[in-house]
Design a protein around this motif. Structure first.
Motif, PDB file in Angstrom:
ATOM      1  N   ILE A  98       0.808  -1.144   0.182  1.00 29.52           N
ATOM      2  CA  ILE A  98      -0.117  -0.141   0.049  1.00 29.52           C
ATOM      3  C   ILE A  98       0.888   1.236  -0.004  1.00 29.52           C
ATOM      4  CG2 ILE A  98      -1.824  -1.134   1.103  1.00 29.52           C
ATOM      5  CD1 ILE A  98      -1.118   0.141   3.866  1.00 29.52           C
ATOM      6  N   ARG A  99       0.282   2.380  -0.522  1.00 25.23           N
ATOM      7  CA  ARG A  99       0.787   3.698  -0.366  1.00 25.23           C
ATOM      8  C   ARG A  99       0.813   4.070   1.202  1.00 25.23           C
ATOM      9  NH1 ARG A  99      -2.284   5.822  -5.446  1.00 25.23           N
ATOM     10  NH2 ARG A  99      -3.611   6.440  -3.877  1.00 25.23           N
ATOM     11  N   LYS A 100       2.142   4.440   1.794  1.00 25.28           N
ATOM     12  CA  LYS A 100       2.049   5.061   2.799  1.00 25.28           C
ATOM     13  C   LYS A 100       1.401   6.366   3.175  1.00 25.28           C
ATOM     14  CE  LYS A 100       6.727   3.569   3.918  1.00 25.28           C
ATOM     15  NZ  LYS A 100       8.208   3.982   4.213  1.00 25.28           N
ATOM     16  N   LYS A 101       1.121   7.256   2.041  1.00 27.20           N
ATOM     17  CA  LYS A 101       0.530   8.592   2.422  1.00 27.20           C
ATOM     18  C   LYS A 101      -1.119   8.549   2.531  1.00 27.20           C
ATOM     19  CE  LYS A 101      -0.198   9.277  -2.801  1.00 27.20           C
ATOM     20  NZ  LYS A 101       0.144  10.515  -3.844  1.00 27.20           N
ATOM     21  N   ASP A 102      -1.715   7.380   2.055  1.00 24.60           N
ATOM     22  CA  ASP A 102      -3.193   7.454   2.113  1.00 24.60           C
ATOM     23  C   ASP A 102      -3.507   6.066   2.239  1.00 24.60           C
ATOM     24  OD1 ASP A 102      -2.833   6.089  -0.446  1.00 24.60           O
ATOM     25  OD2 ASP A 102      -3.342   7.944  -1.651  1.00 24.60           O
ATOM     26  N   GLY A 103      -2.846   4.977   2.462  1.00 23.08           N
ATOM     27  CA  GLY A 103      -3.181   3.555   2.560  1.00 23.08           C
ATOM     28  C   GLY A 103      -3.893   2.659   1.550  1.00 23.08           C
ATOM     29  N   TYR A 104      -3.928   3.360   0.409  1.00 17.23           N
ATOM     30  CA  TYR A 104      -4.404   2.726  -0.715  1.00 17.23           C
ATOM     31  C   TYR A 104      -3.328   1.815  -1.490  1.00 17.23           C
ATOM     32  CZ  TYR A 104      -8.599   5.932  -0.560  1.00 17.23           C
ATOM     33  OH  TYR A 104      -9.647   6.689  -0.098  1.00 17.23           O
ATOM     34  N   ARG A 105      -3.861   0.808  -1.990  1.00 16.02           N
ATOM     35  CA  ARG A 105      -3.033  -0.142  -2.849  1.00 16.02           C
ATOM     36  C   ARG A 105      -2.182   0.397  -3.839  1.00 16.02           C
ATOM     37  NH1 ARG A 105      -6.958  -3.867  -2.807  1.00 16.02           N
ATOM     38  NH2 ARG A 105      -8.098  -3.074  -4.541  1.00 16.02           N
ATOM     39  N   ARG A 106      -0.995  -0.136  -3.697  1.00 14.42           N
ATOM     40  CA  ARG A 106       0.125   0.355  -4.636  1.00 14.42           C
ATOM     41  C   ARG A 106       0.007  -0.260  -6.034  1.00 14.42           C
ATOM     42  NH1 ARG A 106       6.324  -2.031  -3.624  1.00 14.42           N
ATOM     43  NH2 ARG A 106       7.213  -1.197  -5.768  1.00 14.42           N
ATOM     44  N   PHE A 107      -0.199  -1.260  -6.203  1.00 14.26           N
ATOM     45  CA  PHE A 107      -0.285  -2.149  -7.501  1.00 14.26           C
ATOM     46  C   PHE A 107      -1.651  -1.674  -8.276  1.00 14.26           C
ATOM     47  CE2 PHE A 107       3.106  -4.754  -5.772  1.00 14.26           C
ATOM     48  CZ  PHE A 107       4.151  -4.138  -6.370  1.00 14.26           C
ATOM     49  N   ARG A 108      -1.649  -1.243  -9.374  1.00 17.50           N
ATOM     50  CA  ARG A 108      -2.846  -0.972 -10.372  1.00 17.50           C
ATOM     51  C   ARG A 108      -2.937  -2.115 -11.205  1.00 17.50           C
ATOM     52  NH1 ARG A 108      -5.736   3.926  -9.761  1.00 17.50           N
ATOM     53  NH2 ARG A 108      -4.906   5.287  -8.123  1.00 17.50           N
ATOM     54  N   GLU A 109      -1.916  -2.703 -11.424  1.00 16.14           N
ATOM     55  CA  GLU A 109      -1.881  -3.632 -12.705  1.00 16.14           C
ATOM     56  C   GLU A 109      -1.311  -4.954 -12.025  1.00 16.14           C
ATOM     57  OE1 GLU A 109      -1.025  -1.966 -16.745  1.00 16.14           O
ATOM     58  OE2 GLU A 109      -0.149  -0.676 -15.337  1.00 16.14           O
ATOM     59  N   SER A 110      -1.672  -6.149 -12.390  1.00 16.60           N
ATOM     60  CA  SER A 110      -1.082  -7.337 -11.792  1.00 16.60           C
ATOM     61  C   SER A 110      -1.126  -8.497 -12.835  1.00 16.60           C
ATOM     62  CB  SER A 110      -1.519  -7.931 -10.676  1.00 16.60           C
ATOM     63  OG  SER A 110      -1.046  -9.068 -10.112  1.00 16.60           O
ATOM     64  N   TYR A 111       0.332  -8.910 -13.377  1.00 16.02           N
ATOM     65  CA  TYR A 111       0.498  -9.505 -14.741  1.00 16.02           C
ATOM     66  C   TYR A 111       0.810 -11.043 -14.295  1.00 16.02           C
ATOM     67  CZ  TYR A 111       2.150 -11.047 -19.319  1.00 16.02           C
ATOM     68  OH  TYR A 111       2.416 -11.738 -20.470  1.00 16.02           O
ATOM     69  N   TRP A 112       0.054 -11.956 -14.585  1.00 14.63           N
ATOM     70  CA  TRP A 112       0.631 -13.244 -14.383  1.00 14.63           C
ATOM     71  C   TRP A 112       0.727 -14.176 -15.674  1.00 14.63           C
ATOM     72  CZ3 TRP A 112      -0.880 -15.853  -9.092  1.00 14.63           C
ATOM     73  CH2 TRP A 112      -1.138 -15.049  -8.020  1.00 14.63           C
ATOM     74  N   GLU A 113       1.829 -14.598 -16.045  1.00 10.52           N
ATOM     75  CA  GLU A 113       1.907 -15.325 -17.044  1.00 10.52           C
ATOM     76  C   GLU A 113       2.446 -16.594 -16.756  1.00 10.52           C
ATOM     77  OE1 GLU A 113       5.110 -15.561 -20.966  1.00 10.52           O
ATOM     78  OE2 GLU A 113       3.845 -13.748 -20.669  1.00 10.52           O
ATOM     79  N   VAL A 114       1.573 -17.735 -16.743  1.00 10.90           N
ATOM     80  CA  VAL A 114       1.546 -18.800 -16.266  1.00 10.90           C
ATOM     81  C   VAL A 114       1.088 -19.886 -17.305  1.00 10.90           C
ATOM     82  CG1 VAL A 114       0.872 -20.449 -14.312  1.00 10.90           C
ATOM     83  CG2 VAL A 114       0.854 -18.085 -14.120  1.00 10.90           C
ATOM     84  N   PRO A 115       1.857 -21.252 -17.313  1.00 14.04           N
ATOM     85  CA  PRO A 115       1.454 -22.229 -18.558  1.00 14.04           C
ATOM     86  C   PRO A 115       0.120 -22.780 -17.815  1.00 14.04           C
ATOM     87  CG  PRO A 115       3.691 -22.395 -17.610  1.00 14.04           C
ATOM     88  CD  PRO A 115       3.325 -21.282 -16.953  1.00 14.04           C
ATOM     89  N   ARG A 116      -0.277 -23.574 -19.159  1.00 15.01           N
ATOM     90  CA  ARG A 116      -1.684 -24.018 -19.036  1.00 15.01           C
ATOM     91  C   ARG A 116      -1.892 -25.199 -17.940  1.00 15.01           C
ATOM     92  NH1 ARG A 116      -3.632 -25.919 -25.047  1.00 15.01           N
ATOM     93  NH2 ARG A 116      -4.541 -23.851 -25.676  1.00 15.01           N
ATOM     94  N   LYS A 117      -2.755 -25.556 -17.325  1.00 16.82           N
ATOM     95  CA  LYS A 117      -2.962 -26.343 -16.319  1.00 16.82           C
ATOM     96  C   LYS A 117      -2.486 -26.076 -14.890  1.00 16.82           C
ATOM     97  CE  LYS A 117      -5.062 -29.101 -19.319  1.00 16.82           C
ATOM     98  NZ  LYS A 117      -6.551 -29.259 -19.288  1.00 16.82           N
ATOM     99  N   ASN A 118      -2.088 -24.838 -14.493  1.00 19.21           N
ATOM    100  CA  ASN A 118      -1.439 -24.415 -13.329  1.00 19.21           C
ATOM    101  C   ASN A 118      -2.436 -23.646 -12.361  1.00 19.21           C
ATOM    102  OD1 ASN A 118       1.525 -25.075 -12.934  1.00 19.21           O
ATOM    103  ND2 ASN A 118       1.077 -24.554 -15.325  1.00 19.21           N
ATOM    104  N   GLY A 119      -3.743 -23.768 -12.766  1.00 15.25           N
ATOM    105  CA  GLY A 119      -4.655 -23.114 -11.651  1.00 15.25           C
ATOM    106  C   GLY A 119      -5.027 -21.866 -12.134  1.00 15.25           C
TER     107      GLY A 119
END
Length: 574
Positions: A98-119
């Motif tokens: 989170i951001r220290k200044k206001d407590g809101y989340r830091r990350f606005r984008e989350s990228y997961w590149e994962v092969p097939r069959k990995n849930g």
């Protein structure tokens, strides 16, 4: 970490095991783990703007583990989801910072590149439901976006099933389950799939982008991102396998993640990691399967992967599919020529141009296009123990105003504007670079430097050569041919590896060096090339021109060799 956050403890312990080599993982996963661990240390400093809040991370993990499985033997046994430690790490990073200044989340984008069959689908559904009913967002809007209805339902369908099979959640959150949507009538929250190009008007709190490699363009991603302006802590969660189209938006996003992880282009609001094999790994070796597949022998079994691997080895037509879907290898992509981890180790922020006033300097210029970025590199060198050490200090880059704000290459406009705000770019008025301004900058600076030569490219630099020559300096036209550039590329590669290359950390030059791929020729020759038009390499090309001239002066008898040249300028070898 406190004892009452066992899942976060497990995530951090897993990350340390990855960075120590106890758990097999590729370069990109190791860098993602190292970034998190480094940031934990940085967060203790008052100047670092973010902190990790384990309570928030634990809350998201626990919520997902209350959801039931919807596929396979686990669903048959009515088991609830049990996240693996790697999944806990990804969720903890995405939601715990989170951001220290206001407590809101830091990350606005989350990228997961994962092969097939990995849930992937279960993770995406869990994230979506978290953002829909477990994020404290009044009137939350969550969308599962894809190019086809079938793909959009790959996330929404299991999420809907999870809710249907969780009566306690339905009652606690007041969820209304519809045929094609989930709603919370008390505050107007909505979760539904979106197919194709979404209309404007949505105000997403979260967008789930599944199998992004199948998207031909970035319209869905961009529409979701621009619609998030009214949200305090929105999230675009992208989960995908590798693909074939390196011209598509997924590969562009992948490049952003790689640049962020390598520290070439910092991106503090992006979390990302890529589960794949490393360059140089033998894709036919069964040992690499666990490295690329984090749920190895959990949801994707060794015997299945090994059988697919054997089929691919025996049948060339199946190789590309196996590599992309089970090893996350983009088969159309080329590997970067220069090792950026080694490049980063060559960074020395104490380098000042004032300390090199008496050292020979090549002022190298690449001006191949008037409307595109122009590079001017100051390349000094010293002979230390018989070897050339290169010092790249205070490079300058020029761009027309129209390109910075209205250019066609949307992938880099935001980056250009950021660099302009950091005073790293010189912007020329109008639609073209001002070649007179560039020439005057060179001649003005040259008054205080020992300028041996001004190498320039034959496709545009001739326009400033006359001004340089009239000022009493020597301009040298450099032909863009393999004979010139291949030795220079190999020398730069060796200098980076051995620590003979020194640079001041300019982020534009680092980005350009990281964009260089090799166009191979006969006899193992190399020529600098860019994989995509927006991945600029002008600064790297200018540096290579300077290296070519330095090597020439060091070996050419007609130049009276380097020693006499240095003596002519009153410079001693070190």
């Amino acid at each position: 970490m406190a004892d009452n956050y066992p899942n976060v403890d497990a995530a951090n312990k897993w990350a340390k095991s990855v960075t120590s080599g106890k758990i097999p993982a590729c370069k990109w996963v190791k860098l993602a783990c190292q970034r998190h661990l480094d940031d934990l240390k940085k967060s203790k400093s008052r100047d670092f703007p973010y902190k990790f809040e384990p309570k928030l991370a634990e809350k998201k993990i626990l919520f997902i583990e209350l959801l039931p499985h919807t596929k396979g033997e686990w669903a048959l046994k009515r088991l609830k989801i049990k996240l693996e430690d790697w999944q806990k790490f990804g969720i903890a990073c995405t939601f715990g910072w989170i951001r220290k200044k206001d407590g809101y989340r830091r990350f606005r984008e989350s990228y997961w590149e994962v092969p097939r069959k990995n849930g992937k689908s279960a993770i995406a559904a869990g994230v979506a439901l978290n953002m829909f009913a477990n994020d404290g967002e009044f009137g939350s809007e969550v969308y599962s976006g894809a190019t086809t209805e079938k793909q959009a339902w790959e996330v929404f369908k299991p999420a809907r099933l999870m809710v249907n099979r969780s009566p306690d959640l339905v009652e606690a959150a007041g969820i209304l389950v519809n045929a094609g949507s989930l709603e919370i009538p008390t505050d107007g929250s909505l979760f539904e799939p979106i197919i194709g190009d979404p209309p404007d008007g949505q105000s997403p709190h979260c967008a789930i982008v599944d199998e992004y490699h199948e998207h031909a363009d970035a319209r869905l991603y961009d529409t979701m991102q621009t619609g998030m302006g009214a949200r305090r802590q929105p999230l675009i969660f992208t989960i995908t396998t590798a693909g074939f189209n390196i011209e598509g938006p997924c590969y562009d996003l992948r490049v952003r993640v790689q640049e962020m992880l390598e520290g070439v282009v910092p991106d503090e609001e992006l979390f990302g990691w890529i589960w794949t094999i490393d360059e140089g790994d033998d894709w036919t070796d069964p040992k690499v399967l666990a490295k690329a597949n984090p749920n190895f022998n959990v949801s994707v079994y060794a015997d299945y992967l090994e059988s697919q691997q054997r089929r691919a080895v025996q049948n060339a037509s199946k190789q590309n599919t196996f590599k992309t879907k089970h090893l996350n290898v983009w088969v159309s992509a080329k590997s970067a020529f220069f090792n950026m981890e080694q490049w980063n180790k060559c960074k020395d922020t104490t380098l000042k141009i004032e300390d090199f006033r008496n050292d020979p300097c090549m002022v190298c210029v690449d001006l191949s296009s008037k409307i595109d970025i122009a590079a001017r590199i100051n390349l000094f060198y010293r002979i230390i123990n018989g070897k050339i050490h290169y010092y790249c200090i205070a490079p300058r880059f020029y761009l027309p105003y129209d390109t910075v704000y209205n250019g066609d290459e949307k992938q880099v406009i935001e980056r250009y504007q950021k660099w302009l705000n950091q005073d790293l770019l010189t912007v020329c008025d109008g639609a073209e670079n001002d070649l007179n301004e560039i020439a005057e900058d060179i001649t003005d600076d040259a008054e205080n430097l020992v300028v041996q030569e001004v190498p320039y490219d034959e496709w545009g630099g001739f326009q400033i050569a006359k001004k340089v020559d009239d000022a009493g300096h020597t301009s040298i036209k450099i032909p863009k041919i393999t004979k010139v550039f291949s030795p220079a590329m190999k020398e730069l590669e060796a200098a980076i590896a051995s620590g003979r290359w020194h640079h001041d950390g300019n982020p534009i030059l680092s980005w350009m060096v990281g964009n260089v791929v090799s166009k191979k020729g006969a006899n193992d020759t190399d020529f600098p090339h860019k994989e995509k038009p927006f991945k600029k390499i002008d600064g790297a090309v200018a540096s290579l021109m300077g290296i070519n001239r330095i090597l020439t002066l060091n070996s050419s008898p007609e130049e009276s060799n380097l020693s006499s040249h240095l003596e002519k300028h009153g410079i001693r070898k070190l």
